[in-house]
Design an enzyme around this catalytic site. Structure first.
Site, mmCIF file in Angstrom:
data_model
loop_
_atom_site.group_PDB
_atom_site.id
_atom_site.type_symbol
_atom_site.label_atom_id
_atom_site.label_comp_id
_atom_site.label_asym_id
_atom_site.label_seq_id
_atom_site.Cartn_x
_atom_site.Cartn_y
_atom_site.Cartn_z
ATOM 1 N N HIS A 1 11.253 -81.743 -13.559
ATOM 2 C CA HIS A 1 11.184 -82.337 -14.902
ATOM 3 C C HIS A 1 10.566 -81.385 -15.923
ATOM 4 C CE1 HIS A 1 11.197 -86.348 -12.580
ATOM 5 N NE2 HIS A 1 12.386 -86.135 -13.062
ATOM 6 N N HIS A 2 10.534 -80.077 -15.585
ATOM 7 C CA HIS A 2 9.894 -79.156 -16.540
ATOM 8 C C HIS A 2 10.682 -79.081 -17.846
ATOM 9 C CE1 HIS A 2 13.002 -76.503 -15.054
ATOM 10 N NE2 HIS A 2 12.726 -75.638 -15.998
ATOM 11 N N ARG A 3 11.973 -79.439 -17.761
ATOM 12 C CA ARG A 3 12.804 -79.575 -18.974
ATOM 13 C C ARG A 3 13.607 -80.856 -18.808
ATOM 14 N NH1 ARG A 3 14.335 -74.594 -22.520
ATOM 15 N NH2 ARG A 3 12.407 -73.475 -22.236
ATOM 16 N N LYS B 1 19.819 -82.461 -14.845
ATOM 17 C CA LYS B 1 21.274 -82.294 -14.904
ATOM 18 C C LYS B 1 21.826 -81.895 -13.546
ATOM 19 C CE LYS B 1 24.981 -81.866 -17.519
ATOM 20 N NZ LYS B 1 25.667 -82.664 -16.488
ATOM 21 N N LYS C 1 19.665 -72.718 -11.153
ATOM 22 C CA LYS C 1 20.916 -72.391 -11.823
ATOM 23 C C LYS C 1 20.757 -72.514 -13.348
ATOM 24 C CE LYS C 1 24.336 -74.279 -9.571
ATOM 25 N NZ LYS C 1 25.408 -75.196 -9.104
ATOM 26 N N ASP D 1 19.996 -69.938 -18.775
ATOM 27 C CA ASP D 1 19.337 -70.431 -19.990
ATOM 28 C C ASP D 1 19.960 -71.710 -20.529
ATOM 29 O OD1 ASP D 1 17.283 -68.535 -20.266
ATOM 30 O OD2 ASP D 1 18.707 -67.055 -21.022
ATOM 31 N N LYS E 1 20.783 -83.919 -8.702
ATOM 32 C CA LYS E 1 22.074 -84.054 -8.026
ATOM 33 C C LYS E 1 22.203 -85.469 -7.491
ATOM 34 C CE LYS E 1 25.419 -81.146 -6.895
ATOM 35 N NZ LYS E 1 25.686 -79.892 -7.582
ATOM 36 N N SER F 1 29.016 -77.834 -19.338
ATOM 37 C CA SER F 1 28.459 -79.192 -19.458
ATOM 38 C C SER F 1 27.424 -79.242 -20.581
ATOM 39 C CB SER F 1 27.768 -79.604 -18.156
ATOM 40 O OG SER F 1 28.694 -80.143 -17.246
HETATM 41 N N1 GLU Z 1 28.391 -79.888 -10.013
HETATM 42 C C1 GLU Z 1 28.344 -78.688 -10.759
HETATM 43 C C2 GLU Z 1 27.314 -77.742 -10.170
HETATM 44 O O1 GLU Z 1 26.995 -77.799 -9.000
HETATM 45 C C3 GLU Z 1 28.178 -78.944 -12.251
HETATM 46 C C4 GLU Z 1 26.931 -79.643 -12.667
HETATM 47 C C5 GLU Z 1 26.880 -80.049 -14.129
HETATM 48 O O2 GLU Z 1 27.790 -79.745 -14.876
HETATM 49 O O3 GLU Z 1 25.897 -80.709 -14.497
HETATM 50 O O4 GLU Z 1 26.834 -76.845 -10.801
#
Ligand code: GLU
Length: 477
Positions: free
Chosen positions: A69-71, A75, A99, A104, A111, A368
């Site tokens: 949760h640092h940002r 996602k 990732k 950035d 996930k 995304s």
């Molecule tokens: N599922 C993709 C990944 O492993 C995309 C994740 C996303 O767009 O939030 O990077």
């Protein structure tokens, strides 16, 4: 003499991520407590819910893990697979944090996973499962444009993301930024052009960067550039397909081998990926394709002699038991975690260049991010400037024509005076992101003489950024 304990061929995906983290952490210079905080998964939501399938109710097992949760928001995609389990989702969520930092993108990692095989369900049943899963996330405040933003992953696509958006909107009527609660949506449902191909295009850019350095290629006995490089791809899903097509059409590479669930095909002169995918759509299999020969076993793809191997399916594909047989000179991890930590040691000793997942496949989350920004701004990219740019370029070309007394052809003029569309800007942003991130990872290797592989360097690059975020918050003085 104490005997060294033999390592099992299978170590869990989470263990591999943890070992890779520890390997990089010693070089990071961050305090121990902070490293422990970064490493752990902050929130794990495990759920079970009933869904009516035929005349019966089935209890579905599902997860959403928020690693850091640092940002915010957090996602990451949602995976539908029979192999989903808590450890796997935790490993994938952790990778998302690193990732995002590497490219950035200002998110923490997350996930989701639903333990089902989509093939076993009708479209209507998949819709019920997706809607119920979304309702569970809403119930526990695990989804929202500023909270946690899912996306497609293995076994899901824009259709599922559309269902998630619709469910969210029906619960959260009137929330002005609701469209930003999920990405990878269909373009006509607040999605963005260029998202479907984004991960594959990112893999292509990562490869193009890797093969552009003369000294790195000389070590592998390769020339620079993508042109003519031979490639083997494991997996012809969304990522494998687009990677293959773009490497072929834009890079001039030769795809010599492709493997899928049902088998593998080979042609040393090159396989037309678009034609192969059409054949699979028609017949249900890549086998029996006129433009290639069938191979005995699908796992052969990993052992094919080629310049570049692209695992684009699932984790733990290259393990202690097959690492020695790999003949590729470069491995681009389009999938998450295809190489176990033990296998990596063997591959590195063989001098193979590994482009790590957390950089290689970051194109998906990068676009995304663009989609999320588009949703928050409520406007398509390019809408404001396209015509203005077009007119300016037109005036410039006109001026040059008048000054030189020469005119240029209509086709060329159109190309020179074109204003950027959304998809042009998305591709440009993605290319810039992948080029910059590769540069940063290479800089880490230059700075830290003891770091000899791209994964450790990428991890260090991520830890530098996440660490400084925490330090800026004053949590770890
Ligand atoms: N599922 C993709 C990944 O492993 C995309 C994740 C996303 O767009 O939030 O990077």
């Amino acid at each position: 003499m104490s005997k060294k304990k033999a390592q099992p061929a299978h170590i869990s995906f989470l263990d591999s991520v943890s070992r890779n983290f520890d390997k990089a952490a010693v070089h990071s210079g961050l305090p121990k407590g902070l490293l422990s905080q970064i490493k752990v998964c902050n929130s794990v939501y495990q759920m079970r819910f009933p869904v009516k399938v035929g005349n019966e109710y089935q209890v579905i097992e599902a997860y959403r893990v928020q690693h850091s949760h640092h940002r915010l928001p957090t996602k990451g995609g949602i995976r539908y697979s029979q192999k989903v389990n808590q450890d796997e989702v935790m490993a994938l969520a952790s990778l998302m944090t690193y990732k995002c930092a590497i490219v950035d993108v200002p998110f923490g990692g997350a996930k989701g996973g639903v333990k089902i095989s989509p093939r076993d369900y009708t479209t209507a049943q998949l819709q019920s499962i997706t809607r119920r899963y979304t309702a569970e996330l809403i119930r526990k405040n695990f989804i929202g444009p500023g909270i946690d933003v899912p996306a497609p992953d293995y076994g899901t696509g824009s259709r599922e993301m559309g269902w998630i958006l619709d469910t969210y909107m029906s619960f959260k009527g009137g929330e002005i930024d609701a469209a930003g609660c999920v990405t990878g949506k269909p373009v006509n449902q607040s999605g963005i052009r260029g998202r479907t191909e984004a991960t594959g295009r990112g893999v292509y850019y990562s490869l193009r960067e890797a093969v552009s350095y003369k000294d790195d290629m000389a070590k592998l006995g390769l020339t620079t550039g993508m042109e003519g490089k031979t490639i083997a791809i494991q997996g012809l899903g969304n990522v494998g397909y687009h990677t293959g097509v773009i490497c072929q059409e834009e890079g001039g590479a030769t795809i010599i081998c492709v493997a899928e669930y049902e088998g593998a095909v080979y042609n040393e002169n090159g396989i037309d990926i678009k034609a192969l995918a059409k054949h699979r759509k028609k017949t249900g299999s890549i086998l029996g394709f006129k433009g290639a020969e069938d191979m005995n076993q699908r796992k052969n793809v990993l052992e094919v002699k080629c310049d570049i191997l692209i695992p684009a399916a699932l984790e733990n594909q290259i393990r202690l038991d097959n690492a020695k047989k790999i003949k590729a000179k470069i491995i681009a991890e389009a999938a998450n975690g295809p190489i176990t930590a033990g296998a990596e040691e063997i591959l590195l000793k063989k001098g193979i260049l590994i482009i790590p997942d957390m950089y290689c496949n970051a194109g998906g989350v990068t676009v995304s991010y663009f989609e999320w920004l588009k949703n928050l701004s409520h406007m398509r990219f390019g809408r404001m400037e396209k015509r203005f740019d077009q007119n300016t370029y037109g005036n410039l070309v006109g001026l040059v024509e008048r000054m030189t007394g020469k005119t240029i052809g209509q086709k060329e003029k159109k190309l020179l005076t074109r204003g950027a569309d959304e998809v042009d800007l998305v591709r440009s942003g993605l290319e810039e992101t992948m080029v910059t991130a590769y540069d940063q990872i290479r800089m880490v290797m230059k700075r830290k003489k003891k770091v000899e592989d791209l994964r450790t360097a990428a991890f260090i690059s991520a830890l530098d950024k996440i660490g400084s975020d925490y330090l800026a918050l004053g949590i770890f003085p």
